[in-house]
Design an enzyme around this catalytic site. Structure first.
Site, PDB file in Angstrom:
ATOM      1  N   HIS A  91       4.022  -3.325  -2.226  1.00  0.00           N
ATOM      2  CA  HIS A  91       4.980  -3.725  -3.301  1.00  0.00           C
ATOM      3  C   HIS A  91       6.558  -3.332  -2.651  1.00  0.00           C
ATOM      4  O   HIS A  91       7.432  -3.930  -2.710  1.00  0.00           O
ATOM      5  CB  HIS A  91       4.810  -2.822  -4.543  1.00  0.00           C
ATOM      6  CG  HIS A  91       3.877  -3.503  -5.405  1.00  0.00           C
ATOM      7  ND1 HIS A  91       3.637  -3.015  -6.658  1.00  0.00           N
ATOM      8  CD2 HIS A  91       3.036  -4.423  -5.183  1.00  0.00           C
ATOM      9  CE1 HIS A  91       2.621  -3.721  -7.324  1.00  0.00           C
ATOM     10  NE2 HIS A  91       2.243  -4.448  -6.549  1.00  0.00           N
ATOM     11  N   ASP A 146      -0.962  -8.462  -9.142  1.00  0.00           N
ATOM     12  CA  ASP A 146      -0.007  -7.471  -8.644  1.00  0.00           C
ATOM     13  C   ASP A 146       0.790  -8.222  -7.600  1.00  0.00           C
ATOM     14  O   ASP A 146       0.850  -9.425  -7.556  1.00  0.00           O
ATOM     15  CB  ASP A 146      -0.791  -6.303  -8.117  1.00  0.00           C
ATOM     16  CG  ASP A 146      -1.570  -6.614  -6.765  1.00  0.00           C
ATOM     17  OD1 ASP A 146      -1.794  -7.881  -6.467  1.00  0.00           O
ATOM     18  OD2 ASP A 146      -2.346  -5.674  -6.383  1.00  0.00           O
TER      19      ASP A 146
END
Length: 264
Positions: A91, A146
Site C-alpha cells: 500500500h 486490497d
C-alpha cells in the site's frame, strides 16, 4: 539498487523502469516484493531526475496477485499479521505512485489477478496487450480486495460493475477491460513494450510539475464539493504559473515552436 531480488529497476533518460521479476511465481506479491516495490517507488518519488515511471512484469504474466504459497506457509494465527505487513509496503508503494509528480504508466503483459489487477488500476495510464486478462479473484479464496482496488475501481468503472466483478470473479478480456475504461488502450502483444516505452519517453519530456498537479486534482475530485475543487484548481494553476515549464510552454505556443520542458 543491486540488492533487489524480486524486481528489476533502472532509470534512463528520465524514465524509471520497474519490472516485477518473479516470472516462475507469476510475479506474485510476496513480502519481499512488496518491500522492494515500496523502496523503488520512494526512490522514484524522491528523485528529481525521474519524470515518468513504466511498470510491467517479466514473462507472460503481469501479476497473479498475492503469493498464496507464502500465505499458506504462515501459521493460521499469524496470517492476519503477515498480510498487514505485506500491505504496509504494498500500500505504501501505491500511495507513493499516486502522490509523486511523475506519471505512472502500467504495461499489463498477460494476466492481472487480485493484487495484480489492483496494481494495474493504480496506473495513471494503462496499456494492455491482447493476451491480458483481468480478474479481482479475492473472494475466490475467501478474502476481500486490497491494494487500492476498492478505491480506484468504483471510480473507473462504477459501483455496479465493481460489485459484480468482486462477487463473481468474472475474468475480463483485454478488449472488455478497454470497453469499460479499465485500461487506456489495448495493443498487439508484440508491440506492448515498444509502445509503452515510447509513451513513457514522451511523458518524461513533458511538464512534470503540471502532471503532478493534474494527478492531485483528479484523485481528490470524487470527494470534494464543487467550490472546494475549483479553489484547488485556482491554487494549482497559480502555482504552475510560477514554474519554468509554464513560461516555456506559453512562449513556445506564441512562437509556434515545440516546447522544451525541463520538469521545473
Amino acid at each position: 539498487m543491486e540488492s533487489l531480488t524480486t524486481l528489476l529497476f533502472k532509470v534512463s533518460e528520465h524514465v524509471a523502469y520497474i519490472t516485477l521479476n518473479r516470472p516462475a511465481m507469476a510475479n506474485a506479491v510476496s513480502l519481499e516484493l512488496a518491500e522492494e516495490l515500496e523502496e523503488v517507488a520512494r526512490e522514484c518519488d524522491e528523485s528529481s531526475s525521474v519524470r515518468a515511471v513504466l511498470l510491467t512484469g517479466a514473462g507472460r504474466i503481469f501479476c497473479g496477485g498475492g503469493d498464496l504459497k507464502s500465505f499458506a506457509a504462515q501459521e493460521p494465527i499469524r496470517l492476519p499479521t503477515h498480510l498487514k505487513r505485506v500491505n504496509l509496503f504494498f500500500h505504501g508503494a501505491i500511495e507513493c505512485f499516486a502522490r509523486m509528480r511523475a506519471p505512472l504508466l502500467v504495461a499489463v503483459n498477460g494476466n492481472a489477478a487480485g493484487g495484480g489487477m489492483s496494481l494495474a488500476c493504480a496506473g495513471d495510464i494503462v496499456l494492455a496487450n491482447e493476451s491480458a486478462r483481468f480478474t479481482i479473484a479475492y473472494t475466490r479464496v475467501g478474502l476481500t480486495p486490497d491494494a487500492s482496488s476498492t478505491y480506484y475501481l468504483p471510480r473507473i468503472i462504477g459501483l455496479r460493475r465493481t460489485m459484480e466483478l468482486a462477487l463473481t470473479n468474472r475474468t475480463l478480456t483485454a478488449r472488455e477491460a478497454e470497453a469499460i475504461g479499465l485500461v487506456t488502450r489495448v495493443v498487439p502483444d508484440d508491440q506492448l513494450i515498444a509502445q509503452a516505452e515510447a509513451l513513457a519517453s514522451e511523458l518524461a519530456r513533458g511538464p512534470t510539475r503540471a502532471y503532478g498537479g493534474v494527478k492531485r486534482l483528479l484523485y481528490g475530485t470524487a470527494t470534494n464539493p464543487l467550490y472546494e475543487q475549483m479553489e484547488l484548481e485556482n491554487e494549482s494553476i497559480a502555482d504552475m504559473a510560477r514554474s519554468a515549464d509554464a513560461h516555456e510552454g506559453i512562449n513556445a505556443f506564441l512562437a509556434k515552436r515545440s516546447p522544451q520542458f525541463s520538469g521545473r
